[in-house]
Motif scaffolding. Structure first.
Motif, short mmCIF file in Angstrom:
data_model
loop_
_atom_site.label_atom_id
_atom_site.label_comp_id
_atom_site.label_asym_id
_atom_site.label_seq_id
_atom_site.Cartn_x
_atom_site.Cartn_y
_atom_site.Cartn_z
N ARG A 105 -49.07 38.47 10.22
CA ARG A 105 -49.60 37.45 11.14
C ARG A 105 -50.31 36.33 10.39
O ARG A 105 -51.35 35.83 10.79
CB ARG A 105 -50.54 38.11 12.17
N ASP A 160 -47.98 35.78 21.76
CA ASP A 160 -46.65 35.85 22.40
C ASP A 160 -45.73 34.75 21.90
O ASP A 160 -44.57 34.98 21.59
CB ASP A 160 -46.80 35.75 23.92
N PHE A 214 -46.73 43.70 18.20
CA PHE A 214 -47.12 42.48 17.50
C PHE A 214 -48.35 41.86 18.14
O PHE A 214 -49.31 41.50 17.45
CB PHE A 214 -45.95 41.50 17.51
N THR A 246 -42.26 45.59 17.92
CA THR A 246 -41.94 45.03 19.23
C THR A 246 -42.96 43.97 19.60
O THR A 246 -43.97 43.79 18.92
CB THR A 246 -41.95 46.13 20.30
N ARG A 247 -42.68 43.27 20.68
CA ARG A 247 -43.65 42.26 21.15
C ARG A 247 -45.00 42.91 21.46
O ARG A 247 -46.05 42.38 21.09
CB ARG A 247 -43.10 41.55 22.38
N LEU A 265 -44.48 37.68 10.49
CA LEU A 265 -44.15 38.84 11.32
C LEU A 265 -44.97 40.06 10.94
O LEU A 265 -45.51 40.76 11.80
CB LEU A 265 -42.65 39.17 11.19
N THR A 294 -45.93 33.14 19.13
CA THR A 294 -45.60 33.37 17.73
C THR A 294 -44.46 34.37 17.61
O THR A 294 -43.56 34.20 16.78
CB THR A 294 -46.84 33.88 16.97
N PHE A 295 -44.46 35.40 18.42
CA PHE A 295 -43.39 36.39 18.38
C PHE A 295 -42.05 35.77 18.79
O PHE A 295 -40.99 36.26 18.40
CB PHE A 295 -43.71 37.58 19.28
N ASP A 296 -42.12 34.68 19.54
CA ASP A 296 -40.89 33.99 19.96
C ASP A 296 -40.13 33.39 18.79
O ASP A 296 -38.97 32.98 18.95
CB ASP A 296 -41.21 32.89 20.98
N MET A 349 -36.98 42.00 18.92
CA MET A 349 -36.55 40.83 18.16
C MET A 349 -35.08 40.57 18.38
O MET A 349 -34.29 41.50 18.62
CB MET A 349 -36.84 41.03 16.66
#
Length: 228
Positions: free
Chosen positions: A195, A116, A100, A96-97, A192, A118-120, A130
């Motif tokens: 990192r 944040d 991550f 999850t965000r 993902l 990057t997770f986008d 996701m």
């Protein structure tokens, strides 16, 4: 699913990513070897004929790369990049965000929102999970980018299918594009899971692997030299 089970899944995915990456790295390195050898042959007429050795090298290269590509996009019970991404999609609560972002050790990057953003890449802005459509896009890339190679491998390399004559043989360009597709998707999911965002999985070659090409391979017997 317990936190322990989630971590076990994440560890499995990382292990798969490493295993796939090692194989992919060798295929990408092998591609460099192959094309360097082709340029060597093209530039030296003395070694172009007979072509049987060069054809044998090309046949083996195609079989090796095609089989490797097929393995990485396999959808059955095996380690593959396709199944790795499919597993992530089927378990949306494992990465999850919140998880991550928590894995970024650099507090400054977390505070600046870099984690944040990057997770986008994998989720809609602000969403905790996701976006399944983005995961489907990655799976679609693998399908579309490798379908011709996989079909050929199924019909000609892995099996002697009775309808194999209908399966077109991929060009060297098709193999290159399939490898590039897998390379791009692999790098995206390393971001993902670890990192880290490399441009390619191809390893840097520290040694001079071309050195053997600069030497004569077959020495004439001394008797033949004297008679000549």
């Amino acid at each position: 699913m317990t936190e322990k089970q989630k971590e076990q899944l994440r560890q499995k995915w990382r292990s798969w990513l490493d295993e796939i990456g090692n194989e992919l790295g060798w295929l990408l390195t092998g591609r460099d070897f192959f094309w360097r050898l082709q340029r060597t042959v093209e530039s030296n007429k003395k070694i172009q004929s007979p072509a049987i050795l060069h054809n044998w090298i090309a046949d083996n290269y195609v079989a090796k790369v095609a089989t490797g590509i097929r393995k990485m996009v396999d959808k059955k019970e095996s380690v593959s990049l396709y199944r790795l991404i499919w597993g992530i999609k089927k378990n949306p609560d494992v990465i999850t965000r919140e998880y991550f972002v928590s894995q970024w050790r650099d507090e400054f990057l977390r505070e600046m929102g870099t984690a944040d953003r990057t997770f986008d890449v994998f989720a809609k802005a602000g969403e905790e999970r996701m976006d399944p459509e983005r995961l489907d896009t990655a799976l679609g890339k693998l399908d579309e980018g490798t379908c011709l190679v996989k079909h050929f491998t199924d019909k000609w390399v892995a099996h002697w299918d009775k309808n194999r004559e209908n399966a077109p043989m991929p060009t060297f360009g098709d193999l290159d594009r399939a490898l590039d597709t897998i390379d791009g998707v692999w790098c995206e999911y390393r971001l993902l899971l670890e990192r880290c965002a490399p441009d390619t999985r191809k390893p840097a070659m520290a040694l001079d692997w071309e050195a053997p090409l600069r030497h004569r391979w077959i020495e004439e017997p001394e008797q033949a030299k004297s008679e000549g």
